[in-house]
Design an enzyme around this catalytic site. Structure first.
Site, mmCIF file in Angstrom:
data_model
loop_
_atom_site.group_PDB
_atom_site.id
_atom_site.type_symbol
_atom_site.label_atom_id
_atom_site.label_comp_id
_atom_site.label_asym_id
_atom_site.label_seq_id
_atom_site.Cartn_x
_atom_site.Cartn_y
_atom_site.Cartn_z
ATOM 1 N N TYR A 124 14.793 31.841 2.804
ATOM 2 C CA TYR A 124 14.273 32.417 3.632
ATOM 3 C C TYR A 124 14.459 32.854 5.551
ATOM 4 O O TYR A 124 15.061 32.447 5.939
ATOM 5 C CB TYR A 124 12.739 31.551 3.629
ATOM 6 C CG TYR A 124 12.623 31.242 2.303
ATOM 7 C CD1 TYR A 124 12.005 32.495 1.472
ATOM 8 C CD2 TYR A 124 12.409 30.694 1.409
ATOM 9 C CE1 TYR A 124 11.665 33.308 -0.365
ATOM 10 C CE2 TYR A 124 11.880 30.282 -0.365
ATOM 11 C CZ TYR A 124 11.119 31.658 -0.967
ATOM 12 O OH TYR A 124 10.612 31.471 -2.126
ATOM 13 N N LYS A 156 1.191 -1.026 0.156
ATOM 14 C CA LYS A 156 0.123 0.206 -0.062
ATOM 15 C C LYS A 156 0.785 0.984 0.024
ATOM 16 O O LYS A 156 2.072 1.350 0.247
ATOM 17 C CB LYS A 156 -0.569 0.201 1.348
ATOM 18 C CG LYS A 156 -0.555 -0.085 2.271
ATOM 19 C CD LYS A 156 -1.370 0.288 3.842
ATOM 20 C CE LYS A 156 -0.473 -0.130 5.430
ATOM 21 N NZ LYS A 156 -1.485 0.030 6.431
ATOM 22 N N MET A 192 10.939 25.553 -1.161
ATOM 23 C CA MET A 192 9.758 23.688 -1.764
ATOM 24 C C MET A 192 10.486 23.055 -2.606
ATOM 25 O O MET A 192 10.538 21.967 -2.883
ATOM 26 C CB MET A 192 8.557 24.443 -2.633
ATOM 27 C CG MET A 192 8.081 23.582 -2.878
ATOM 28 S SD MET A 192 6.762 24.353 -4.226
ATOM 29 C CE MET A 192 5.301 25.234 -3.253
ATOM 30 N N ARG A 220 -9.427 1.359 15.330
ATOM 31 C CA ARG A 220 -9.703 2.076 14.820
ATOM 32 C C ARG A 220 -10.741 1.343 13.272
ATOM 33 O O ARG A 220 -11.698 2.351 12.871
ATOM 34 C CB ARG A 220 -8.521 1.398 13.402
ATOM 35 C CG ARG A 220 -8.320 2.700 13.077
ATOM 36 C CD ARG A 220 -6.428 3.096 11.801
ATOM 37 N NE ARG A 220 -6.300 1.410 11.691
ATOM 38 C CZ ARG A 220 -5.119 0.770 10.974
ATOM 39 N NH1 ARG A 220 -3.574 1.800 11.121
ATOM 40 N NH2 ARG A 220 -4.423 -0.258 11.253
#
Length: 814
Positions: A709, A483, A758, A581
């Site tokens: 930054y 998964k 980023m 869950r």
């Protein structure tokens, strides 16, 4: 392996000098730098011409090592540890390995020859891996040291061994034979490698064949030369493309990019196709096929598995070069036999018609220089090489034997003249002995790709899979979780490998993950753990199997199943035993039974639950209560519904910590990808994923200047900054910046400075020798995802699954 010093002392004929000979030993080491060294390590202090491990004993004692095999006890460590004193530590290591090998009784394949040993070993591991727990030589551990270390790695779960043995002089093979004790012998190609250690080819052949003095059968290419030196008492299983009286007769035929082998064995005729054209690979593949025949494999199985064989990147690597060139990197050896192999490989891999050979002096040929370079010239002409660049004093003397040839006395001379040479639109074979440093030539010619990639080691996945398999009972099934894009590593490629290894089930989180795998051709049963009711129709359409965890979900699925007139469609019932869950709780089991009773649309394929604290033994009592409740509820379901489904509750940590609860199946997740919550277990796992990037730009900034930054980094000294093209959009946490985290550049730590952007991050490389384009390791062997997770106070799962799919995944086998 767990022995005591008392067991080992007589085996290696040692004199005891210490305090406690009852000390248990579970690890053998010869590497003082290994972080696996500990109080139960037995360290063999090997001495060689360039190094003496006795010099590191004091350092090892400081690190916690208490047991040593030595030729003498250094004065500074007397009384500080246990010492086993022997005349020769290498011989002691070999004696111990031979003793240890005799503790195990299963088939062992011993491989020797001049060429192909490692490739054949790795291919056999791939071909036989689905059916055996294999112990094999790591990498090319075939020496007087490597073989003992390989054999000492055997454990009780192994049922097949594959070890290679290499020798370079007389009287070496007898020692390796005692250590490997092969029951099956395999003789690969005999060439000119290491000829200098033998008087002639006959002596070399005799020495090689000593590995097989006590085998039950010897598999070999039928050869009158070999038969001359072979003990007639040894039973052989031979193959040939020339002699029809061989046990297996083969006719080869090239079909586009494959080689078809028409095989005649006993009364059977069958054909297999292998994805190789060069003679060396074909011969190695045939040797593997012979082993499969000896083991009694069905021809259809042989055909299927051998079609999946892959190139082993041991010496020959294909790389993109500058100016539209392709590089064949064989910059580690230079002998005539391997040159022939490399030229075959060049021909099969060439992207451009123009072919250039960069060649160093050739060694280990057994021929005079005149004869050798005449043969090399004929070989090059036959392979239609357009240009020769020779490097070395000897090849320079025979320049006149080659057409369109330029030579240089040294690699430095070539590098100095590099800008005067023209390279473009051609395939270049770089073939040189190690001491010529041809890796520097490769670096000049290799294209500097500016990209970030996550490299996935499929061999490591296979290793980790087999490690956990070794913990299971023979009858216990295995589901592997793929998964979340294979925990960030990629879905289909890993699923395909798991299918090859005969995994029983795959597990995905959502239907679209399973649909993608089915559309890609995966045939294994796939369980969807978190199916939404809206996905049930698609799940049925693609043959997926849903986990059902609520009455609402069950009724929704049964409604669709009735509409589609399904019968006995497999579903998996999830029980909530304390995770809270998903799952049916104890108070709605009766309603579940009532709903399922007499319903013919579905069949309960399995009953499962999920443990909340399998990795935290401080909550062992809670974990045991979950197992107890699971037993109670699942037994009630089975009794009331009169069914015998698969039951499973254990995840990766549960496999190791609660083996008594294996039931019918276990679910392997993060462990497959090389991550364990147990530090002791972690050392047995191999790193799977390595996230790499490159240095985009270097700059020097003065004292007082800032980076990134918010000016969160201010230089307190003249600082060299490297910018790396990877950022939080690629999955790197911003919390890893501002001096918390680091990357590795040229095996040195480079601290991240300023905020992670980023698409970029910046690191301090003031003390690191590096240049733009150099490789950068974000995580892998160091820093590990476990270390990063610890520093960020999270879990390795988050680190792995956060890597963006915009990061290219590159899958490889070592």
């Amino acid at each position: 392996m767990t022995l005591s010093l008392k067991n080992i002392i007589p085996v290696i004929h040692a004199k005891w000098f210490g305090e406690s000979d009852a000390m248990p030993i579970d690890h053998i080491s010869i590497d003082s730098r290994s972080l696996q060294n500990g109080q139960n390590t037995l360290f063999f202090a090997l001495s060689g011409p360039n190094n003496d491990a006795h010099n590191y004993i004091e350092e090892l004692i400081d690190a916690g090592v208490l047991n040593f095999v030595v030729t003498h006890v250094p004065d500074e460590v007397r009384g500080q540890a246990n010492f086993l004193i022997v005349e020769n530590t290498l011989e002691a290591l070999q004696q111990f390995a031979a003793y240890y090998r005799n503790l195990y009784h299963f088939p062992v394949i011993g491989i020797t020859g001049s060429n192909g040993k490692t490739i054949v070993k790795e291919w056999l591991n791939f071909l036989l891996g689905p059916d055996y727990n294999i112990i094999r030589s790591p990498k090319s551990y075939n020496s007087q040291v490597g073989v003992p270390l390989s054999v000492i790695s055997i454990n009780e779960k192994h049922n097949l061994g594959i070890f290679e043995a290499g020798i370079s002089k007389v009287n070496e093979m007898e020692k390796l034979e005692k250590i490997i004790k092969p029951t099956i012998g395999l003789l690969t190609n005999i060439g000119s490698a290491h000829d200098e250690g033998f008087a002639n080819i006959g002596e070399k052949m005799k020495q090689k064949l000593k590995l097989f003095s006590d085998v039950e059968v010897l598999i070999l290419h039928k050869s009158k030369t070999v038969e001359t030196f072979l003990n007639p008492k040894i039973k052989t299983f031979s193959w040939s493309c020339k002699y029809e009286n061989a046990d297996v007769f083969i006719v080869k035929k090239i079909i586009v990019d494959k080689t078809a082998l028409k095989v005649k064995y006993n009364s059977d005729d069958f054909e297999i196709k292998i994805p190789f054209l060069d003679d060396a690979s074909v011969e190695n593949a045939i040797q593997c096929m012979m082993v499969l025949l000896h083991f009694g494999y069905d021809p259809k199985v042989i055909e299927n598995r051998m079609s999946l064989l892959f190139p082993v990147e041991m010496r020959l690597k294909v790389k993109n070069g500058i100016n539209n060139t392709t590089l064949i990197d064989d910059s580690y050896s230079s002998d005539f036999q391997s040159l022939k192999i490399a030229l075959d490989f060049l021909e099969s891999q060439k992207l451009y018609k123009k072919k250039t050979l960069i060649l160093s002096d050739i060694f280990q040929s057994g021929l005079s220089n005149e004869e050798l370079y005449s043969n090399v010239s004929q070989l090059i002409i036959a392979n239609k090489i357009n240009r020769i660049i020779g490097i070395g004093e000897t090849i320079s003397q025979f320049k006149n034997k080659f057409l369109n040839c330029v030579t240089f006395a040294t690699t430095n001379d070539f590098i100095a003249a590099f800008d005067t040479l023209s390279f473009g639109n051609e395939t270049i074979l770089i073939k040189g002995a190690r001491h010529f440093r041809f890796e520097e030539i490769v670096a000049l010619l290799e294209e500097k790709t500016h990209e970030t990639v996550l490299e996935i080691n499929l061999n490591a996945i296979s290793h980790n899979l087999n490690f956990y398999k070794s913990k299971l009972k023979p009858e216990t099934k295995l589901m592997v979780m793929v998964k979340a894009f294979g925990y960030g590593n990629g879905g289909f490629e890993i699923a395909k490998l798991l299918e090859h290894h005969k995994t029983d089930y795959l597990g995905v989180a959502f239907a679209d993950e399973g649909i993608a795998l089915k559309n890609a051709g995966i045939t294994l049963p796939i369980m969807v753990l978190n199916p939404e009711n809206t996905s049930f129709s698609a799940i049925i359409q693609h043959g997926l199997e849903p986990e059902i965890y609520s009455i609402k979900g069950l009724n929704a699925f049964l409604k669709i199943a009735a509409q589609k007139k399904l019968e006995h469609y497999p579903i998996h019932i999830k029980l909530d035993t304390g995770m809270h869950r998903l799952g049916f709780e104890q108070n709605n089991i009766d309603e579940l039974i009532f709903t399922l009773k007499e319903n013919k649309s579905v069949i309960v394929q399995s009953i499962l639950s999920h443990m909340a604290t399998s990795d935290e033994l401080t909550h062992k009592d809670f974990a045991l209560s979950q197992i107890e409740l699971f037993e109670k509820l699942s037994s009630k379901l089975m009794s009331e519904l009169k069914i015998k489904p698969i039951r499973h509750i254990l995840n990766t940590s549960g496999i190791s910590n609660f083996p008594q609860a294996q039931y019918d199946m276990v679910r392997l997740g993060i462990g497959l990808y090389g991550v364990s919550n147990d530090p002791d277990e972690q050392k047995f796992l191999e790193n799977v994923g390595t996230l790499k990037s490159i240095i985009s730009q270097l700059r020097m900034i003065p004292i007082g200047d800032s980076v990134g930054y918010g000016r969160r980094f201010i230089a307190e000294r003249p600082t060299k900054i490297a910018t790396i093209p990877i950022g939080y959009a690629d999955g790197i946490s911003r919390h890893w910046g501002n001096g918390v985290g680091f990357v590795m550049i040229n095996n040195k730590k480079a601290r991240i400075v300023g905020s992670i952007c980023m698409d970029m991050l910046m690191v301090d490389v003031t003390e690191i020798k590096c240049k733009e384009g150099d490789s950068v390791v974000i995580f892998g062997e160091s820093p590990t995802v476990i270390y990063i997770a610890e520093q960020l106070k999270t879990i390795p799962y988050e680190i792995l699954t956060s890597i963006s799919q915009r990061v290219k995944r590159v899958f490889y086998r070592e």
